[in-house]
Design a protein around this motif. Structure first.
Motif, PDB file in Angstrom:
ATOM      1  N   VAL A 142     -54.434  20.176 -28.748  1.00  0.00           N
ATOM      2  CA  VAL A 142     -54.658  19.934 -27.319  1.00  0.00           C
ATOM      3  C   VAL A 142     -55.668  18.812 -27.117  1.00  0.00           C
ATOM      4  N   THR A 143     -56.777  18.858 -27.887  1.00  0.00           N
ATOM      5  CA  THR A 143     -57.814  17.845 -27.671  1.00  0.00           C
ATOM      6  C   THR A 143     -57.443  16.520 -28.336  1.00  0.00           C
ATOM      7  N   LEU A 144     -56.511  16.562 -29.286  1.00  0.00           N
ATOM      8  CA  LEU A 144     -55.998  15.306 -29.845  1.00  0.00           C
ATOM      9  C   LEU A 144     -55.247  14.548 -28.743  1.00  0.00           C
ATOM     10  N   ALA A 145     -54.513  15.308 -27.933  1.00  0.00           N
ATOM     11  CA  ALA A 145     -53.829  14.702 -26.796  1.00  0.00           C
ATOM     12  C   ALA A 145     -54.847  14.100 -25.832  1.00  0.00           C
ATOM     13  N   SER A 146     -55.924  14.846 -25.551  1.00  0.00           N
ATOM     14  CA  SER A 146     -56.952  14.315 -24.639  1.00  0.00           C
ATOM     15  C   SER A 146     -57.588  13.069 -25.221  1.00  0.00           C
ATOM     16  N   LEU A 147     -57.747  13.056 -26.550  1.00  0.00           N
ATOM     17  CA  LEU A 147     -58.320  11.886 -27.212  1.00  0.00           C
ATOM     18  C   LEU A 147     -57.546  10.637 -26.822  1.00  0.00           C
ATOM     19  N   PHE A 148     -56.211  10.703 -26.919  1.00  0.00           N
ATOM     20  CA  PHE A 148     -55.395   9.532 -26.616  1.00  0.00           C
ATOM     21  C   PHE A 148     -55.374   9.232 -25.121  1.00  0.00           C
ATOM     22  N   ILE A 149     -55.232  10.282 -24.331  1.00  0.00           N
ATOM     23  CA  ILE A 149     -55.130  10.074 -22.880  1.00  0.00           C
ATOM     24  C   ILE A 149     -56.399   9.421 -22.337  1.00  0.00           C
ATOM     25  N   LEU A 150     -57.568   9.988 -22.723  1.00  0.00           N
ATOM     26  CA  LEU A 150     -58.827   9.458 -22.196  1.00  0.00           C
ATOM     27  C   LEU A 150     -59.086   8.040 -22.701  1.00  0.00           C
ATOM     28  N   ARG A 151     -58.802   7.791 -23.985  1.00  0.00           N
ATOM     29  CA  ARG A 151     -59.028   6.455 -24.528  1.00  0.00           C
ATOM     30  C   ARG A 151     -58.115   5.444 -23.830  1.00  0.00           C
ATOM     31  N   GLY A 152     -56.898   5.873 -23.592  1.00  0.00           N
ATOM     32  CA  GLY A 152     -55.958   4.998 -22.909  1.00  0.00           C
ATOM     33  C   GLY A 152     -56.465   4.590 -21.534  1.00  0.00           C
ATOM     34  N   PHE A 153     -56.941   5.563 -20.756  1.00  0.00           N
ATOM     35  CA  PHE A 153     -57.471   5.256 -19.430  1.00  0.00           C
ATOM     36  C   PHE A 153     -58.705   4.364 -19.528  1.00  0.00           C
ATOM     37  N   THR A 154     -59.532   4.647 -20.563  1.00  0.00           N
ATOM     38  CA  THR A 154     -60.784   3.895 -20.698  1.00  0.00           C
ATOM     39  C   THR A 154     -60.510   2.417 -20.967  1.00  0.00           C
ATOM     40  N   ILE A 155     -59.381   2.119 -21.618  1.00  0.00           N
ATOM     41  CA  ILE A 155     -59.024   0.717 -21.861  1.00  0.00           C
ATOM     42  C   ILE A 155     -58.294   0.135 -20.642  1.00  0.00           C
ATOM     43  N   TYR A 156     -57.459   0.962 -20.024  1.00  0.00           N
ATOM     44  CA  TYR A 156     -56.613   0.495 -18.919  1.00  0.00           C
ATOM     45  C   TYR A 156     -57.420   0.189 -17.656  1.00  0.00           C
ATOM     46  N   LEU A 157     -58.313   1.128 -17.290  1.00  0.00           N
ATOM     47  CA  LEU A 157     -59.006   0.997 -16.004  1.00  0.00           C
ATOM     48  C   LEU A 157     -59.835  -0.286 -15.869  1.00  0.00           C
ATOM     49  N   PRO A 158     -60.720  -0.603 -16.843  1.00  0.00           N
ATOM     50  CA  PRO A 158     -61.524  -1.828 -16.648  1.00  0.00           C
ATOM     51  C   PRO A 158     -60.652  -3.081 -16.652  1.00  0.00           C
ATOM     52  N   GLN A 159     -59.545  -3.061 -17.412  1.00  0.00           N
ATOM     53  CA  GLN A 159     -58.666  -4.229 -17.420  1.00  0.00           C
ATOM     54  C   GLN A 159     -58.013  -4.408 -16.065  1.00  0.00           C
ATOM     55  N   THR A 160     -57.730  -3.291 -15.419  1.00  0.00           N
ATOM     56  CA  THR A 160     -57.072  -3.352 -14.124  1.00  0.00           C
ATOM     57  C   THR A 160     -58.044  -3.803 -13.037  1.00  0.00           C
ATOM     58  N   VAL A 161     -59.259  -3.237 -13.041  1.00  0.00           N
ATOM     59  CA  VAL A 161     -60.166  -3.560 -11.946  1.00  0.00           C
ATOM     60  C   VAL A 161     -61.005  -4.811 -12.198  1.00  0.00           C
ATOM     61  N   GLU A 162     -61.304  -5.103 -13.479  1.00  0.00           N
ATOM     62  CA  GLU A 162     -62.201  -6.237 -13.748  1.00  0.00           C
ATOM     63  C   GLU A 162     -61.590  -7.278 -14.683  1.00  0.00           C
ATOM     64  N   ARG A 163     -60.386  -7.025 -15.166  1.00  0.00           N
ATOM     65  CA  ARG A 163     -59.719  -7.930 -16.109  1.00  0.00           C
ATOM     66  C   ARG A 163     -60.506  -8.131 -17.400  1.00  0.00           C
ATOM     67  N   LYS A 164     -61.270  -7.137 -17.821  1.00  0.00           N
ATOM     68  CA  LYS A 164     -61.949  -7.206 -19.118  1.00  0.00           C
ATOM     69  C   LYS A 164     -62.198  -5.786 -19.616  1.00  0.00           C
ATOM     70  N   THR A 165     -62.604  -5.649 -20.887  1.00  0.00           N
ATOM     71  CA  THR A 165     -62.775  -4.305 -21.448  1.00  0.00           C
ATOM     72  C   THR A 165     -64.241  -3.913 -21.555  1.00  0.00           C
ATOM     73  N   ILE A 166     -65.134  -4.815 -21.190  1.00  0.00           N
ATOM     74  CA  ILE A 166     -66.553  -4.458 -21.153  1.00  0.00           C
ATOM     75  C   ILE A 166     -67.085  -4.768 -19.768  1.00  0.00           C
ATOM     76  N   ILE A 167     -67.752  -3.784 -19.162  1.00  0.00           N
ATOM     77  CA  ILE A 167     -68.333  -4.013 -17.844  1.00  0.00           C
ATOM     78  C   ILE A 167     -69.845  -3.994 -17.984  1.00  0.00           C
ATOM     79  N   GLY A 168     -70.491  -5.103 -17.669  1.00  0.00           N
ATOM     80  CA  GLY A 168     -71.945  -5.201 -17.790  1.00  0.00           C
ATOM     81  C   GLY A 168     -72.615  -5.056 -16.441  1.00  0.00           C
ATOM     82  N   GLY A 169     -73.915  -5.296 -16.444  1.00  0.00           N
ATOM     83  CA  GLY A 169     -74.653  -5.284 -15.184  1.00  0.00           C
ATOM     84  C   GLY A 169     -75.113  -3.916 -14.732  1.00  0.00           C
ATOM     85  N   VAL A 170     -74.969  -2.925 -15.603  1.00  0.00           N
ATOM     86  CA  VAL A 170     -75.382  -1.584 -15.188  1.00  0.00           C
ATOM     87  C   VAL A 170     -76.907  -1.497 -15.114  1.00  0.00           C
TER      88      VAL A 170
END
Ligand SMILES: Nc1ncnc2c1ncn2[C@@H]1O[C@H](COP(=O)(O)OP(=O)(O)O)[C@@H](O)[C@H]1O
Ligand SMILES: [Mg+2]
Lengths: 374, 262
Positions: A142-170
């Motif tokens: 079950v958590t192996l599935a979450s591993l992939f799902i969460l990692r996938g979103f973590t790569i997808y979301l910043p690319q979608t909103v900021e067009r990059k995989t690292i968001i700085g300025g925090v």
């Protein structure tokens, strides 16, 4: 019948008297204690002059060990409760990314971003737990599935909103934020400045930090690690709930028969593991000032290794938070120590594998002595 | 002796179906306080299923259960435990990795308040565990001794002592002796005797007639989900009981071929 049942009330000739010294030695943490001593002796002998044991060096491996500790405490309690969470690493990446997107991209206050990240992580942890207890599937899958799902979103979301995989300025966004400070600041800075002033600590001689001590405080990351270790240890050994954790992992069916709410215990432990991962992520984001899509990679295994070095049984029902913390310390000291000693970094894995094997063999031996396992 | 007492539990025409399998086809049993009621029967006769309807694990498909004269409807095992019906399952009694005292208080942890926090009162738990075990004739190395280091009979005894300590009015034992050696069996039987003398009703499942005869006051034989009859102590001989259990005829044939050794 009655005479055979009549055991002598005071002495049992088959029970060997155990010396209290031996008794105090035989504890779940023994493997972790031996490993810690061995590692420190090793580096004191072979890398003493490398700077590993001056104040900066100590801070360096303390921080790395504290990181391991934070996730090891969660993984330890969950493993004792009889489950695994392989999504810890992805959760770290995900939580950090959420904080960065909320605070930098959306411009929300940092405290609100952190709180929402925590709520999301704990909710995902609860979902992991609910799926595991409802379906009866191994948590591994079950958590192996979450591993992939969460990692996938973590790569997808910043690319979608900021067009990059690292968001700085925090870090800029977190300036003056009260909750950001709880994860990213340092304590005892006055004390350390005073140490520097009286010559107890080395100070910078040049540059824009001249006169400041080389170690200017204890990072909150270390404080969090210690708080979690103490909390986890007390929860496990000194409370009713701790007994339920042992029981749920030891034999869920037996625990249910005496009324232990096994499902609730397991789900809560999944939530706690996610909570720990989120603490790790928040400290990291505050320290680096950025969130990256690849953060936390393989952390789930490092946490599990620390827990196992610390004497916990992979199948649940047995283990120690103090042991897991020592496992994390070993992990951190070895990783940074080899770096200080200038050893080729790939040898870290060799060293780690050897320690893991030795600790587990020793732990198995001790556990059998304690529990009478075959 | 028991005629003047009221039954603690009355099980009336209990039926339990698992899909198309009829595990129980109308079983009635009354259990009296201070009495050991032996439930005998071959493997698959429905003994475990029957006591599980008593302890709240299964809801009966049909039939009624009265506890102290009132109709009962347990939803969960916890309800039965609260009402005073404690069950010691054959292999699920204890967690071997945990200490005796942690096992003893599992699900019933004593607590001590320090400010707003509640802590597991280990001191009290250890003390009670040691004294209760001593009463049952078992000497522990210490309350922190792991259950895994105890023998099978000792484990059963810990489980029984635990049930009694937490105020069980009815103690159900599912084949507590079937995996034990001679000495351990007699220890468990002695424990059952002690428990019964405290006025607790005991339901004792076994398929060993000699074990039943050693402690039983009443004997009920189950076969293929039905009662073959209930007899009081003194009304039936071990041979008759054995015969009833094996279903008369089959045993007679067997006995012939084995030369009377069964
Ligand atoms: N949960 C269940 N689902 C389906 N069939 C069951 C279940 N539990 C018991 N049975 C069936 O009911 C019958 C009686 O079983 P059981 O009560 O365990 O017998 P005993 O304890 O007397 O050996 C058996 O045929 C068994 O296969
Ligand atoms: Mg059975």
């Amino acid at each position: 019948m009655s005479d055979s049942a009549n055991v002598d009330a005071n002495v049992d000739e088959r029970v060997k008297e155990m010396s209290s010294f031996r008794k105090s030695l035989i504890r779940p943490e023994l493997g972790g204690i031996c490993g810690t001593v061995a590692v420190f002796v090793f580096f004191a002998l072979f890398a003493f002059d490398s700077g590993m044991f001056n104040s900066q060096g100590i801070l360096n491996w303390s921080i790395v060990s504290a990181q391991f500790m934070i996730i090891a405490v969660g993984a330890c309690l969950l493993m004792i409760a009889g489950e695994f969470d392989l999504s810890v690493g992805s959760m770290i990446g995900f939580a950090g990314m959420m904080i960065a997107i909320f605070s930098v991209t959306l411009g929300w206050p940092v405290w609100l971003s952190i709180l929402i990240a925590f709520v999301m992580c704990v909710a995902i942890g609860a979902l992991n737990g609910i799926i595991v207890v409802r379906t009866g599937l191994p948590s591994f899958i079950v958590t192996l599935a979450s591993l992939f799902i969460l990692r996938g979103f973590t790569i997808y979301l910043p690319q979608t909103v900021e067009r990059k995989t690292i968001i700085g300025g925090v870090r800029d966004a977190a300036e003056g934020d009260w909750l950001g400070a709880i994860f990213g600041s340092k304590i005892f800075t006055g004390l350390f400045q005073w140490f520097g002033d009286i010559g107890l600590l080395a100070t910078f001689a040049r540059g824009n930090r001249a006169g400041q001590p080389v170690v200017d405080g204890i990072p909150m990351l270390i404080v969090w690690a210690l708080i979690l270790v103490v909390f986890g240890h007390i929860l496990l050994t000194r409370t009713k709930f701790g007994n339920w954790i042992f029981a749920s992992g030891g034999d869920a069916q037996a625990a249910r028969y005496v009324g232990v709410p096994v499902n609730r215990v397991k789900i809560l432990m999944f939530m706690f593991t996610a909570f720990c991962a989120c603490i790790f992520a928040t400290c990291q984001v505050m320290e680096f000032g950025s969130a990256g899509a690849d953060r936390g990679l393989l952390k789930e295994f490092e946490a599990i290794i620390a827990v196992v070095i610390g004497g916990a049984l992979l199948t649940g029902g047995y283990g120690s938070v103090i042991g897991a913390a020592l496992g994390a310390l070993i992990f951190g000291v070895v990783q940074q120590g080899l770096f200080f000693a200038g050893v080729e970094s790939s040898l870290f894995r060799v060293f780690l594998g050897v320690i893991l094997l030795l600790a587990v063999i020793l732990n198995t031996y001790i556990r059998r002595m304690i529990t009478g396992e075959k | 002796m028991t005629a003047s007492k009221k039954p603690l539990i009355e099980m009336k025409n209990i039926e339990k179906h698992f899909g198309s399998v009829i595990a129980l086809a109308g079983v009635s049993v009354d259990v009296y306080p201070g009495e050991c009621h032996c439930l005998l029967g071959d493997n698959g006769a429905g003994k475990s299923t029957f006591i599980k309807t008593m302890s709240g694990v299964h809801k009966p498909t049909k039939g009624e259960i009265f506890f102290e004269g009132k109709p009962l409807n347990f939803e969960r095992p916890r309800d039965a435990i609260r009402a005073g019906i404690a069950t010691v399952y054959q292999d699920l009694a204890m967690i071997p990795l945990m200490s005796v005292s942690r096992n003893f208080f599992m699900g019933n942890e004593p607590e001590r308040k320090v400010g707003p926090f509640s802590f597991f009162d280990h001191e009290k738990a250890n003390e009670v565990t040691m004294s209760e075990m001593k009463k049952m004739g078992i000497n522990l190395r210490g309350p922190d001794q792991a259950v895994g280091t105890l023998s099978g009979g000792e484990r059963q005894t810990v489980a029984i002592a635990r049930a009694v300590h937490f105020g069980a009015k009815v103690l159900i034992l599912d084949e507590p002796t079937s995996a034990l050696g001679v000495r351990q069996t007699s220890n468990v039987l002695a424990t059952v005797d002690k428990v019964r003398k405290q006025g607790i009703a005991v339901v004792f499942i076994t398929h060993n007639v000699r074990h039943a005869m050693a402690v039983g006051d009443t004997f009920t034989v189950l076969n293929r989900g039905k009662t073959l009859g209930t007899a009081k102590r003194g009304e039936i001989t071990p041979e008759e009981l054995q015969e009833l259990m094996a279903g008369g005829q089959e045993l007679a044939t067997l006995e012939g071929s084995l030369g009377g050794t069964v």
